[in-house]
Every structure is written in C-alpha cells, then in structure tokens.
Design an enzyme around this catalytic site. Structure first.
Site, PDB file in Angstrom:
ATOM      1  NE  ARG A  46      -3.150   0.254   3.111  1.00  0.00           N
ATOM      2  CZ  ARG A  46      -2.483   0.401   4.284  1.00  0.00           C
ATOM      3  NH1 ARG A  46      -1.753   1.485   4.493  1.00  0.00           N
ATOM      4  NH2 ARG A  46      -2.557  -0.526   5.204  1.00  0.00           N
ATOM      5  CE1 TYR A  98     -16.712  10.433 -16.631  1.00  0.00           C
ATOM      6  CE2 TYR A  98     -16.195  10.575 -14.299  1.00  0.00           C
ATOM      7  CZ  TYR A  98     -16.563   9.827 -15.407  1.00  0.00           C
ATOM      8  OH  TYR A  98     -16.812   8.495 -15.257  1.00  0.00           O
ATOM      9  CG  ASP A 172      -9.967  15.656 -15.460  1.00  0.00           C
ATOM     10  OD1 ASP A 172      -9.204  15.066 -16.265  1.00  0.00           O
ATOM     11  OD2 ASP A 172     -11.039  15.168 -15.057  1.00  0.00           O
ATOM     12  CE  LYS A 197     -12.352   7.347 -18.759  1.00  0.00           C
ATOM     13  NZ  LYS A 197     -12.789   8.610 -18.163  1.00  0.00           N
TER      14      LYS A 197
END
Ligand code: PLP
Length: 381
Positions: A46, A98, A172, A197
C-alpha cells in the site's frame, strides 16, 4: 529529453537483479526484512510497490512534474485532492465537468462541509469573481467532457495566484494528455488524469494519476494515498506503463482522425452543431491553439433531428464505433452523454449546460480513417 523519448524512457531504469528492460510485475503485498525495520525501501505494497513506482516515475516525467501517484481510479485521484481541504473550504469548479466528478463534489464531499461553486470557466472573470477568503481549490477541466469547452489555464492560474497564492489550481488533463497540454508548465499545482483513458490507451484498466512539482504537496498526497489506501495494483501499473510508451504515436493518430471526423460531420447535411476546438469558429479556438499542440480525438455533435430517437438510431447503427462509455482507447467509441456518462447530473443542470438528448460524443480511435468515415456515413442515413 523530448516528449516522444520521455514517454518511453522518462524516469525508467533497467531492473537491477536481471537487467529486465520492462519492470517485472511485482505481484507482492509485502517484503522481507533482515531485522525489524531493516529493509530495502519496501515494507508493504500500500505504501510502495516497485512496479507502481516505475509507473509513477513515468507519470511525473510526462507531465514535467517531480512526483507522480497511481490511484485505483480517476475518481479516487480526485478524492485524494479533495482530502487536502478542510471543512468550510470552498472549491470553484467548471460547470461542464465529467459527470462522476460532479457527483463526487455534490453528493459525497458536500456532506463534509466543503462548498462547491460551478462557473463557466470560458470567462476568467467568472472565476475571479467567485473567489472568497475560504477558496482553497480551483478545479479545471479543459477541454471539457462532453462539450469541448476550453479554459485558459495560464491566465486563470495567474489571476487566481495574484489574488491568493495559496489557492491550489488542479487540472483534469484526461482529454488533452501531456502530448497536447502540460498544465504544470502553465502554472497549475496539480495535474489529474483518468489513466483509464488515453494514458492506458487500450480500454483494459481503470486507474487514476496525480502529478505535482512541489515536494511538500507531494508529501501530503503520499500520506493521503497511504492512509486512505486507493492505490493502483502491480498488474494494472504494468499495463499503464506499457500504454504510455506509445502515447505519442497514438495521440498523433487520434488527432488526425479526430480532425477528419469533425470535418466530415460539419459538412454532413444531417448534422447540426459540431463541438471540436480545432475549428476556427469554436468560441475558444484561440485559447486552444495557444495552450494545446493539437486538438485531440474527442468530437461531440448534434443531429439536426433533435429527437432522442434519432440519436438512438444513429448509436444503434454504428458498427466500427462501439456504443460504450469511456474514451481514449485505440478503438473508436460512441456515447450518449444524457443517458450514459452524464446521467448522474440532474436533468435541469444538464439541460442548462447543453447536454440534451440530441448530443452525441465520439472518442475517435486510431483505426483507418476510411473505415471510420464509412461507418458514420452509413449510420447517418
Ligand atoms: C473518466 C473520467 C474521469 C473518472 O475517471 P475513472 O478512471 O473513470 O474513475 C474523470 N475525468 C474525466 C475527464 C474522465 O473522462
């Protein structure tokens, strides 16, 4: 290094034990210690994993940052940015975001005392007018999803910082990718990607990225990610790193095909408005030209027949384009924002910003352009 070299070599070194050119997929949760607290820099995955570290170094390199972070999704990367804030803090965001970002802002974080204002970022004055003493973060998406609006990153950042240099500016950069636009170079503090993406590029993973150039901010993000736990796994990290190595080649073709598709649609008698920042009559074309190196592979449009049924007929008829959510992969996708990606935005809000039932969004892939245009031609009759 030039960008086309950075995508392949940025932050990368051959693996030490074997010389492997690609980092192995370190599919491990933990690492042996020779004595309590004595280890080789890795304790628990982690916190750190060598495959993820290799990807994070590539993330930093391609955005001209110093630190990169790989998250379990784009939204978990945004979630991390919001956790930098405290109750009572205010966020100014664009009004054409978005859908999942909008949902997170309005339905998750409003509960924790954060306040959100949504403004049209086309006009810088809308941003500066919305700033108060509680403003701590500006959230920019450009080009926007799905209406392809453009915000001037450099001007907004300069004006905001002139008013209060401690306000963070986050961008973004999912639609443009660093191949086209590098927000850290334009003054932004944080770049965010849905690596699902274009960075991944092959529709085979869900991942988020943050890139920064400030060591203090990086330490805060690292702590939030470690304490919150939203990390990318080693297999997905390997896939994303492999994807990034061809980002420049893919983007070049996405841009070429995007331009050809936008031009074809503009000249088609069944098609109404086409939203593509590469057109000279796009309201923000000048800004797009200034801050982007080309215009990308995303194109939205309306049919002249504004009925939902007409849009559905088109979307059911496409064959090379796949009707699906998401974008940025090698394959072309078609999407109906009002029922698919943006259904989580309440209808009155959606209609106000122009996401009506007649709007169709295309993610133009890297197939042969003749096949893409033939497909659109047969679906538009
Ligand atoms: C997909 C997307 C996101 C969310 O990312 P996930 O990887 O789906 O969590 C955020 N911003 C934009 C612009 C996107 O297209």
């Amino acid at each position: 290094m030039k960008f086309n070299t950075k995508t392949i070599h940025g932050g990368q070194k051959n693996e030490e034990a074997t010389g492997a050119v690609m980092p192995p997929i370190f599919q491990t949760s933990t690492y042996a210690q020779s004595s309590p607290g004595v280890h080789k820099g890795y304790e628990y995955s982690r916190g750190e994993n060598p495959t993820r570290s290799a990807l994070e170094n590539a993330f930093a390199a391609i955005e001209n940052g110093t630190h990169g972070f790989a998250f379990s999704s784009g939204l978990s990367a945004i979630d991390c940015v919001l956790r930098l804030l405290n109750p009572g803090d205010e966020v100014i965001a664009g009004d054409d975001l978005y859908g999942g970002t909008y949902r997170m802002f309005t339905r998750l974080f409003d509960k924790y005392g954060l306040k959100f204002q949504f403004v049209d970022m086309n006009e810088v004055i809308n941003v500066t007018n919305a700033i108060s003493s509680a403003t701590k973060l500006i959230w920019l998406e450009t080009p926007t999803n799905p209406l392809m609006k453009i915000a001037d990153i450099a001007v907004i950042t300069a004006k905001v910082k002139a008013q209060n240099k401690d306000i963070l500016v986050a961008v973004d950069n999912t639609f443009a990718t660093p191949y086209l636009q590098r927000p850290l170079d334009l003054g932004a503090d944080i770049v965010m990607h849905s690596a699902t993406k274009y960075l991944g590029g092959h529709s085979d993973l869900v991942m988020g990225a943050l890139m920064v150039k400030d060591a203090n901010l990086a330490a805060q993000i690292h702590f939030i990610q470690f304490a919150g736990g939203a990390i990318a796994g080693p297999m997905d990290s390997f896939l994303a790193l492999r994807g990034i190595k061809t980002l420049h080649l893919r983007m070049q073709r996405h841009c070429e095909n995007g331009k050809a598709v936008a031009t074809f649609l503009k000249n088609h008698d069944q098609v109404g408005e086409v939203y593509y920042p590469g057109f000279e009559n796009h309201p923000n074309h000048a800004i797009a030209k200034k801050q982007m190196d080309d215009f990308g592979g995303m194109v939205s449009f309306r049919l002249k027949d504004q009925r939902k049924a007409a849009a559905f007929t088109f979307l059911e008829k496409v064959r090379v384009f796949t009707l699906a959510e998401s974008l940025g992969g090698v394959e072309s996708l078609a999407n109906h924002p009002s029922t698919m990606t943006h259904a989580s935005i309440p209808e009155p809000e959606r209609l106000k910003i122009g996401i009506t039932d007649s709007l169709i969004r295309l993610s133009v892939g890297i197939e042969d352009i003749d096949d893409l245009l033939d497909d659109l031609r047969q679906a538009l009759v």
